[in-house]
Enzyme design. Sequence first.
Site, PDB file in Angstrom:
ATOM      1  N   GLY A 215      21.851  70.615  21.985  1.00 51.09           N
ATOM      2  CA  GLY A 215      22.958  70.676  21.052  1.00 51.09           C
ATOM      3  C   GLY A 215      22.906  69.517  20.081  1.00 51.09           C
ATOM      4  O   GLY A 215      21.854  68.973  19.771  1.00 51.09           O
ATOM      5  N   GLY A 217      24.555  65.659  18.665  1.00 48.15           N
ATOM      6  CA  GLY A 217      25.277  64.461  19.054  1.00 48.15           C
ATOM      7  C   GLY A 217      24.377  63.418  19.682  1.00 48.15           C
ATOM      8  O   GLY A 217      23.149  63.557  19.763  1.00 48.15           O
ATOM      9  N   ILE A 219      24.172  62.345  22.865  1.00 52.21           N
ATOM     10  CA  ILE A 219      23.562  62.628  24.161  1.00 52.21           C
ATOM     11  C   ILE A 219      22.249  63.403  24.015  1.00 52.21           C
ATOM     12  O   ILE A 219      21.243  63.032  24.638  1.00 52.21           O
ATOM     13  CB  ILE A 219      24.549  63.332  25.101  1.00 52.21           C
ATOM     14  CG1 ILE A 219      25.649  62.348  25.517  1.00 52.21           C
ATOM     15  CG2 ILE A 219      23.835  63.897  26.333  1.00 52.21           C
ATOM     16  CD1 ILE A 219      26.741  62.939  26.371  1.00 52.21           C
ATOM     17  N   GLU A 238      19.299  76.468  18.976  1.00 54.79           N
ATOM     18  CA  GLU A 238      20.082  76.711  17.761  1.00 54.79           C
ATOM     19  C   GLU A 238      19.609  75.809  16.651  1.00 54.79           C
ATOM     20  O   GLU A 238      19.469  76.215  15.511  1.00 54.79           O
ATOM     21  CB  GLU A 238      21.573  76.386  18.015  1.00 54.79           C
ATOM     22  CG  GLU A 238      22.341  77.465  18.676  1.00 54.79           C
ATOM     23  CD  GLU A 238      23.785  77.065  18.850  1.00 54.79           C
ATOM     24  OE1 GLU A 238      24.554  77.941  19.240  1.00 54.79           O
ATOM     25  OE2 GLU A 238      24.155  75.902  18.606  1.00 54.79           O
ATOM     26  N   GLY A 336      26.862  78.375  20.663  1.00 53.77           N
ATOM     27  CA  GLY A 336      25.827  79.052  21.446  1.00 53.77           C
ATOM     28  C   GLY A 336      25.765  78.625  22.892  1.00 53.77           C
ATOM     29  O   GLY A 336      24.833  79.005  23.607  1.00 53.77           O
TER      30      GLY A 336
END
Length: 438
Positions: A215, A217, A219, A238, A336
Amino acid sequence: MNWKNTYKDKLTTPAGAVKQIKSGDTVLLAHAAAEPKVLVEAMVENYRAYTDVTVSHMISLGQGRYAKPEMREHFCYVGWFTDPATRASIHQGHGDFTPVYFSQIPGMIRRGVFPVDVFMVMVSPPDEKGVCSVGVSCDYTMEAIRSAKTVIAQINQEMPRVGGDAYVHIDDFDWIVEASHPLPEVFWGQSGEKDMAIGRYCASLIEDGATLQLGMGGIPNAVLAALKKKKHLGIHSEMISDGAIDLIEAGVIDGSEKSIDRGKVVVNFLYGSKKLYDFVDHNPLIELKPADYTNNPLVIMKNSKFVCINSAIEVDLWGQVNAGSMGGKIYSGVGGQVDFIRGAAMSEDGRGIAIIAMRAAAVKKDGRKFSKIVGSLKAGTLVTTSQHDVDYVITEYGIAGLKGKTVKERARLLIAIADPDFREELASDFEARFGENY
């Protein structure tokens, strides 16, 4: 070269282009860094000509002026995912939100469930054959170009040319505006020690040759930083951001052991800094695919050793994940996350892993610390990933593998990776719920 004459015939000004929008229309904007800034600004400047125009999109990196209270008689924002510029309109009542999995959006546009009167998109300049690239956002863009009644394209000289299912001929545009400017950039900053600890725990579950979904960010970037000693990793995601570049250049991510799209980094949009946009420009390793391919669980399941890593706002002791709401109000959306978690669970090789990675606690603006592992989700909280789908939850304090565990076992595992300041409180919640000592 006849396309050049066609190009000239379609060329107009931003103000002229947005006159194609009529009251009552639904206007769809391209996603994230592909949002056509100049066209959106022209539309908002022309607000007096409109009533009841619906504006939809996923993430916007723009100002979202159409979503402001003073525009409520002219525009209504209806989002599929929200962002700082638009979410307040939903909370204030003059905007709205449609829950939808990212993977389903192209098909819903195609079937008319999401009707599109006008689609506004930003693309690269055409090549010698009149073919443009949609650049940094393929997700629902290609289907919107095919399905919209009117397509208005902003040609931006700074839009990178990215391959895959991302090419469109100028014949497919109804109107063209030439307007160049830098793409909006997103900087995640340096990952702190907590994020780095989370990254190391995630990396411990990732094998050589794995295919990853990440994803956005700090992290995910910390996870990538912890993978420098891995070999032959692949990407089916994604999106990617800047954090992937170093691993690609170092040969750690080469896609050589991917079971599908071998040798390619496959994403549906790109979201980062100019460094990323320059890296993907004319880069044959990078391929854009629509969201109903990248996020389709039936496609995801074909990836061997698949690992998806997503974030959360909070997780309760049942293992329910909230990644889309705060204080009983819409904060973002499902995106997603569930697409990839279910695709991992369905993996044909039986080796798929789904990780929810988050810090164990956070701090509010007033300085108060709160746990992101909670006894129960509060009334009005949206469940993004159900307790039946959740697999691993990781914080800086460790790994909780929840798949196949009883409700008592998973609660104990989650308390063990909670921030120490809140474990006693969570243990009390456990005892009240289950009638036995933690």
